[in-house]
Scaffold this motif. Sequence first.
Motif, PDB file in Angstrom:
ATOM      1  N   ALA A  55      29.035  77.320 -35.393  1.00 15.57           N
ATOM      2  CA  ALA A  55      27.772  77.424 -35.886  1.00 15.57           C
ATOM      3  C   ALA A  55      27.368  76.003 -36.133  1.00 15.57           C
ATOM      4  O   ALA A  55      26.034  75.717 -35.973  1.00 15.57           O
ATOM      5  CB  ALA A  55      27.700  78.113 -37.011  1.00 15.57           C
ATOM      6  N   SER A  56      27.987  75.231 -36.839  1.00 13.71           N
ATOM      7  CA  SER A  56      27.577  73.871 -37.242  1.00 13.71           C
ATOM      8  C   SER A  56      27.297  73.138 -36.088  1.00 13.71           C
ATOM      9  O   SER A  56      26.275  72.379 -36.208  1.00 13.71           O
ATOM     10  CB  SER A  56      28.695  73.034 -38.167  1.00 13.71           C
ATOM     11  OG  SER A  56      29.008  73.941 -39.293  1.00 13.71           O
ATOM     12  N   MET A  57      28.260  73.054 -35.020  1.00 17.49           N
ATOM     13  CA  MET A  57      27.823  72.359 -33.899  1.00 17.49           C
ATOM     14  C   MET A  57      26.627  72.795 -33.249  1.00 17.49           C
ATOM     15  O   MET A  57      25.779  71.843 -32.679  1.00 17.49           O
ATOM     16  CB  MET A  57      29.130  72.354 -33.168  1.00 17.49           C
ATOM     17  CG  MET A  57      29.146  71.035 -31.847  1.00 17.49           C
ATOM     18  SD  MET A  57      30.694  71.131 -31.010  1.00 17.49           S
ATOM     19  CE  MET A  57      31.736  70.901 -32.047  1.00 17.49           C
ATOM     20  N   LEU A  63      19.144  70.409 -33.874  1.00 22.80           N
ATOM     21  CA  LEU A  63      18.348  69.432 -34.789  1.00 22.80           C
ATOM     22  C   LEU A  63      18.043  68.222 -33.921  1.00 22.80           C
ATOM     23  O   LEU A  63      16.836  67.775 -33.902  1.00 22.80           O
ATOM     24  CB  LEU A  63      19.279  69.069 -36.067  1.00 22.80           C
ATOM     25  CG  LEU A  63      18.494  68.500 -37.065  1.00 22.80           C
ATOM     26  CD1 LEU A  63      17.607  69.297 -37.873  1.00 22.80           C
ATOM     27  CD2 LEU A  63      19.414  67.972 -38.120  1.00 22.80           C
ATOM     28  N   ARG A  64      18.861  67.794 -32.938  1.00 23.84           N
ATOM     29  CA  ARG A  64      19.043  66.617 -31.998  1.00 23.84           C
ATOM     30  C   ARG A  64      17.689  66.923 -31.024  1.00 23.84           C
ATOM     31  O   ARG A  64      16.889  66.283 -30.871  1.00 23.84           O
ATOM     32  CB  ARG A  64      19.913  66.254 -31.646  1.00 23.84           C
ATOM     33  CG  ARG A  64      20.956  65.720 -32.139  1.00 23.84           C
ATOM     34  CD  ARG A  64      22.228  65.007 -31.464  1.00 23.84           C
ATOM     35  NE  ARG A  64      23.468  64.767 -32.379  1.00 23.84           N
ATOM     36  CZ  ARG A  64      24.410  65.658 -32.429  1.00 23.84           C
ATOM     37  NH1 ARG A  64      24.400  66.819 -31.866  1.00 23.84           N
ATOM     38  NH2 ARG A  64      25.552  65.436 -33.256  1.00 23.84           N
ATOM     39  N   THR A  65      17.758  68.236 -30.785  1.00 25.62           N
ATOM     40  CA  THR A  65      16.722  68.642 -29.579  1.00 25.62           C
ATOM     41  C   THR A  65      15.175  68.522 -30.355  1.00 25.62           C
ATOM     42  O   THR A  65      14.318  68.234 -29.378  1.00 25.62           O
ATOM     43  CB  THR A  65      16.922  70.040 -29.192  1.00 25.62           C
ATOM     44  OG1 THR A  65      18.169  70.114 -28.649  1.00 25.62           O
ATOM     45  CG2 THR A  65      15.991  70.697 -28.189  1.00 25.62           C
ATOM     46  N   TYR A 172      23.393  60.853 -40.734  1.00 27.82           N
ATOM     47  CA  TYR A 172      24.778  61.477 -40.466  1.00 27.82           C
ATOM     48  C   TYR A 172      24.790  62.095 -39.180  1.00 27.82           C
ATOM     49  O   TYR A 172      23.841  62.464 -38.752  1.00 27.82           O
ATOM     50  CB  TYR A 172      24.655  62.837 -41.171  1.00 27.82           C
ATOM     51  CG  TYR A 172      24.735  62.772 -42.757  1.00 27.82           C
ATOM     52  CD1 TYR A 172      25.813  62.064 -43.493  1.00 27.82           C
ATOM     53  CD2 TYR A 172      23.563  62.444 -43.502  1.00 27.82           C
ATOM     54  CE1 TYR A 172      25.893  61.635 -44.983  1.00 27.82           C
ATOM     55  CE2 TYR A 172      23.512  62.282 -44.945  1.00 27.82           C
ATOM     56  CZ  TYR A 172      24.796  61.829 -45.610  1.00 27.82           C
ATOM     57  OH  TYR A 172      24.782  61.757 -46.781  1.00 27.82           O
ATOM     58  N   PRO A 173      25.648  61.726 -38.320  1.00 30.61           N
ATOM     59  CA  PRO A 173      25.777  61.996 -36.831  1.00 30.61           C
ATOM     60  C   PRO A 173      25.807  63.559 -36.556  1.00 30.61           C
ATOM     61  O   PRO A 173      25.275  64.187 -35.701  1.00 30.61           O
ATOM     62  CB  PRO A 173      27.042  61.428 -36.251  1.00 30.61           C
ATOM     63  CG  PRO A 173      27.438  60.219 -37.044  1.00 30.61           C
ATOM     64  CD  PRO A 173      26.782  60.604 -38.593  1.00 30.61           C
ATOM     65  N   ARG A 174      26.309  64.233 -37.738  1.00 27.30           N
ATOM     66  CA  ARG A 174      26.326  65.729 -37.633  1.00 27.30           C
ATOM     67  C   ARG A 174      26.100  66.215 -39.185  1.00 27.30           C
ATOM     68  O   ARG A 174      26.889  66.478 -39.827  1.00 27.30           O
ATOM     69  CB  ARG A 174      28.048  66.205 -37.303  1.00 27.30           C
ATOM     70  CG  ARG A 174      28.596  65.578 -36.078  1.00 27.30           C
ATOM     71  CD  ARG A 174      29.816  66.133 -35.586  1.00 27.30           C
ATOM     72  NE  ARG A 174      31.044  66.039 -36.469  1.00 27.30           N
ATOM     73  CZ  ARG A 174      31.710  64.851 -36.659  1.00 27.30           C
ATOM     74  NH1 ARG A 174      31.400  63.960 -35.832  1.00 27.30           N
ATOM     75  NH2 ARG A 174      32.527  64.495 -37.387  1.00 27.30           N
TER      76      ARG A 174
END
Length: 215
Positions: A55-57, A63-65, A172-174
């Motif tokens: 779910a987190s990934m 979010l990046r999209t 934060y990358p993630r």
Amino acid sequence: MASAWEQQHVRAQRVLLALLNPQPDMLSGPWVRAYSKLRLPVDSDKVWIGGTYSASMARNMALRTVVQNGYGFLGLLGTDVIAPEDAFIKLVDAQHPLIAGFYRRNQPAYGPSALVLRQVTEKDDKGTERTRQVKDPMPLNFQWGQLVGVDLVPSGLTLIRRDLAIALLSRYPRPFETTLDIDNAEGHEDIHLLSLRAKQFGVQPAVHTGVVAEQ
């Protein structure tokens, strides 16, 4: 033909609504009916995420999209949260960087899903004082329709504005995942971690009490 300002305004209101892939038999009839009536701003999109990803990934990718494809907001909707048809219209209209609708948990205690943090000081067997944070359901001392500041918003009916997404990804990358970094937010769910990180940018997570859903 729409003016340049109108076109830019439409793009700024666009929502990418991300839903975690459920098992086919997990979608209730009431949820499916509510989802089919859900209204979004013009040119918004819905996408099912997850699959082989956590779910987190999956939320990090969504979010990046939002940032890469020019959306104004990332919307999150749980497949166990029955939202009113104008829920995301109202959340967008509020123009808050991190905002959630109001609903109660379907777990024991049945309190509001949004939480506030408080410090508790206790003594151990040797008399040494230790302080820890306790998560409580948001207080109900508000007038319905208000935006109410909280510490942690849930992920079942949530909107994240583009500028906050950009800020989070720059540091934060993630953003939805706990990583070995300075914020030391162990023990928080992924969406709660996002709330804590948003506060580092001066954003107060909020609940729109005029958007009431069921779980």
